[in-house]
Design a protein around this motif. Structure first.
Motif, PDB file in Angstrom:
ATOM      1  N   TYR A 190      25.846  31.978  60.803  1.00 48.44           N
ATOM      2  CA  TYR A 190      24.689  31.655  59.968  1.00 48.44           C
ATOM      3  C   TYR A 190      23.971  32.896  59.456  1.00 48.44           C
ATOM      4  CZ  TYR A 190      25.024  26.719  61.140  1.00 48.44           C
ATOM      5  OH  TYR A 190      25.460  25.420  61.248  1.00 48.44           O
ATOM      6  N   SER A 198      22.812  26.749  50.054  1.00 48.99           N
ATOM      7  CA  SER A 198      23.533  26.279  51.239  1.00 48.99           C
ATOM      8  C   SER A 198      23.093  27.021  52.488  1.00 48.99           C
ATOM      9  CB  SER A 198      25.045  26.455  51.038  1.00 48.99           C
ATOM     10  OG  SER A 198      25.513  25.676  49.961  1.00 48.99           O
ATOM     11  N   SER A 211      21.352  25.106  55.479  1.00 47.47           N
ATOM     12  CA  SER A 211      22.053  25.108  56.766  1.00 47.47           C
ATOM     13  C   SER A 211      21.106  25.392  57.921  1.00 47.47           C
ATOM     14  CB  SER A 211      23.181  26.152  56.752  1.00 47.47           C
ATOM     15  OG  SER A 211      24.190  25.768  55.856  1.00 47.47           O
TER      16      SER A 211
END
Length: 225
Positions: free
Chosen positions: A90, A169, A173
């Motif tokens: 991430y 995104s 996320s």
């Protein structure tokens, strides 16, 4: 122009939710949305893979799926490497997103396309499922065609769109993993994996992912102010 592409990227990412809200369905739109959004999944799984390589681990396989999920199976030499590999999934997409927005600010659009090509070629070494292989080959072919014809307008618009998809995104996320960690505490994800390796609760890791994703959005916006 960038704002317009951020809106388009948001529609692309949330197309299924939008169709559901208006009680509509479109397999064609959902299909193209998933094809495009896999560019983020690629960056996410590439982040796991490249961190494994840099920490002298071994990437056993990478998979990309139609439902936007992905998977990297790897072996690491020590505890710190395992934590770093898991955390990178991430974190690196956020850093890459900021890097791409800096490139856009400097009008180096071609280097965004080249960066995606490099990530794709490296990922191709590790990909182990047919769908993922075909998608990466198609993605490389499309970007290669764009670079070959060297049309500044196409390069600019493609770079902005892909960077916008990555940013939206990456930010989404952070929210999604926080929601999943609270709603499905036993589900296997990066936060729960980090929890198992560090004994720090998964909810704290998910909050950290959320904070860094929000900061990514703020920093990316500040670049153009």
């Amino acid at each position: 122009m960038i704002l317009g592409y951020l809106v388009l990227a948001s529609v692309t990412v949330f197309i299924d939710e939008i169709l559901h809200y208006y009680k509509r369905s479109s397999k064609l739109l959902s299909f193209f949305s998933s094809i495009i959004q896999l560019s983020y999944t690629l960056v996410h799984e590439f982040s796991h893979a490249i961190t494994t390589v840099l920490t002298r681990g071994k990437v056993l396989e990478m998979k990309l799926h139609y439902n936007l999920s992905g998977h990297v199976r790897s072996s690491s030499n020590n505890w710190f490497s395992r934590v770093l590999v898991t955390y990178s999934g991430y974190t690196l997409p956020c850093l890459i997103s900021i890097f791409f927005f800096n490139l856009m600010y400097l009008e180096n659009f071609q280097w965004i396309i080249i960066s995606y090509m490099i990530m794709s070629f490296i990922s191709l070494i590790f990909i182990r499922n047919l769908y993922g292989f075909c998608w990466i080959i198609g993605f490389i072919g499309l970007l290669g065609w764009i670079l070959y014809f060297n049309n500044p307008i196409i390069i600019t618009h493609t770079a902005i769109f892909l960077s916008s998809i990555l940013l939206i995104s990456a930010v989404y996320s952070g929210f999604r993993i926080l929601l999943f960690t609270f709603k499905f505490p036993g589900e296997d994800n990066d936060a729960t994996s980090l929890s198992k390796n560090t004994w720090i609760p998964a909810k704290i890791w998910s909050f950290l992912f959320l904070i860094q994703s929000v900061l990514t959005g703020i920093i990316s916006a500040l670049i153009f102010l």
